[in-house]
Each structure stands twice: as structure tokens, then as C-alpha cells.
Design an enzyme around this catalytic site. Sequence first.
Site, mmCIF file in Angstrom:
data_model
loop_
_atom_site.group_PDB
_atom_site.id
_atom_site.type_symbol
_atom_site.label_atom_id
_atom_site.label_comp_id
_atom_site.label_asym_id
_atom_site.label_seq_id
_atom_site.Cartn_x
_atom_site.Cartn_y
_atom_site.Cartn_z
ATOM 1 N N LYS A 122 6.523 -5.613 -1.598
ATOM 2 C CA LYS A 122 7.511 -6.225 -2.483
ATOM 3 C C LYS A 122 8.236 -7.327 -1.706
ATOM 4 O O LYS A 122 9.400 -7.212 -1.334
ATOM 5 C CB LYS A 122 8.481 -5.173 -3.007
ATOM 6 C CG LYS A 122 7.791 -4.133 -3.883
ATOM 7 C CD LYS A 122 8.749 -3.040 -4.344
ATOM 8 C CE LYS A 122 8.028 -1.999 -5.197
ATOM 9 N NZ LYS A 122 8.916 -0.894 -5.604
ATOM 10 N N GLU B 68 -1.306 7.951 -3.974
ATOM 11 C CA GLU B 68 0.017 8.246 -4.539
ATOM 12 C C GLU B 68 -0.066 9.451 -5.445
ATOM 13 O O GLU B 68 -0.975 9.560 -6.273
ATOM 14 C CB GLU B 68 0.516 7.033 -5.323
ATOM 15 C CG GLU B 68 1.868 7.244 -5.992
ATOM 16 C CD GLU B 68 2.300 6.015 -6.779
ATOM 17 O OE1 GLU B 68 2.611 4.994 -6.153
ATOM 18 O OE2 GLU B 68 2.305 6.081 -8.015
#
Length: 286
Positions: free
Chosen positions: A137, A202
Site C-alpha cells: 500500500k 491469507e
Amino acid sequence: MRPTYLTENSIGEFIARALAEDIGDGDHSSLAAIPADAQNQARLLIKGDGILAGVELATYIFKAVDPELQVEILLQDGAQVKYGDIGLTVKGKAQSILTAERLVLNCMQRMSGIATYTNSLQQLIAGTGAKLLDTRKTTPNFRMMEKWAVVIGGGHNHRFGLYDMVMLKDNHVDYAGGIREAITATQRYLQEKGKNLHIEVETRNLQEVREVLETGGIQRIMLDNMAPDMMREAVKMIAGRYEVEASGGITEKTIRAVAACGVDYISVGALTHSMKSLDISLKAYK
């Protein structure tokens, strides 16, 4: 030690693109107002408290603009700074100093803000054994510098991009048809392509953690947006078989409790997308 992505070429290419964006066909303000042979000096003034970052990069920028500029570094990357400190001085052609000024400040202010926030979170988990990670990010075309700042602040880099590690996130899992399908397809792909990349998966709940453990063949399990009780149970289930990373909405208030769950890594996107730049200026002096 400098991260491997920071090479002379990568730094030089970044600076060249950034200067081209800013200068275009000329710094007409400086060219018009300042005599070409004028010599001057400036100092980098710190106007806030934090961790200084981007000093080494600043020297590259000054030299790229004008190899004859003389830079004296007074405070190194990673230094704890306070209002009124002077980070460096630069002497030489006045036009060159002014042309380099904004790029130096833009980089150092943002990098110092990232390093400062990284350091503050790292202090909160000190002694737990958990390592603080950044994420992807980041600002497009500025990722290299933002990740460098994380390292300067005492954190660690996650993967640099999509190419140097496989991360099977929730959308990958859902599109693939499930945990097992996503992992086995990835293992097959890597074998066919002859690529030796680590695989991280994940997970959103204990059932998904269980499915990863049953499938195997990965290096790290991410526990995404799990409450501390579930996270502790997941760490117990994994029992050291794979690295464990916690992620998702982790803040200053929650990071210590997350670290106490026994995870190996904590990734925080806010390190690079929600920090506050450190106020720094470059001022002429006599």
C-alpha cells in the site's frame, strides 16, 4: 545494510524521472531571477520531532542536479531529531540548490514521516519477538523510497511487488474455488515455471487455517482481521509449522495485544499510506 532493491541504477533512475517531472524544459524561476554564476548555501532545518530519513537519498539528488554541489551531512538516516536541528548543509551554485530543493524536501519529509511512525510502532512491540512489516500500500513510483524509510525506522520489508513472493489473498482463494485449490494450483504453476517463490496464504477464520495446514507446501500463514482470541487459537493450531503473520486494521492501540498472541510478523499498511510527513525546510543562510 542497504536493502537489495536499492542499487545505483534504481536510485539514479528514480531521481532522473522525478527531476524530469519537476524541471521539464527548465527551472525558469531560478534561471530568470538568479545569476548563473551566483554561489550560495542552504541548510536543512528540522521543524518537528521524529526519525530522520532520506539523507543519503538527498545527497544523490543534489549530485544528480549538479555534481559540484558540496553536501555536508550533519545527521545520518535513522537519527532521532527535534525541532531546530540541522540535518545537512549544501553549498554551490545557487540555481542548482533551488532546482534540487523541492525534490529533496518531498522525499525527506515523507520518508521521515514513515520512519517516525514505523519507529513508534516498533517501540510498542519491543520485546515480543514479532517483526513489523510494511505492505504494497504505497505511492506509485515511490515504493522504493517508502520501503527504504520503513527499514530506516526499524521495521522490515514485506515482498517488494507481485513478482518476488506469492500471496494468496481472499480474492485469490475465492476465485480459485477454495484454499486447497489455490495452493495446489500455485504449487503446480511454480513447478512448471521453475520459480522458487515463497507462498503465503491469507486466512479469515480457523477453518481456513485448518485447510492450509491440511494442504501444506507453503511458508507463511496470514491471520487477517482476527480477534485476539481467535488469533491465539490459530497460532496454537499452527504450532510453529509455518511462519505466522497478523494483518488487518492493526493500530497503535491494538498492536501490542496482537504481538502478544505469538505471531512472527505484523503487517501494517498505515506505515506508508496514513503517516504524517515530518516538517522539514531548506533555507538559505550566510
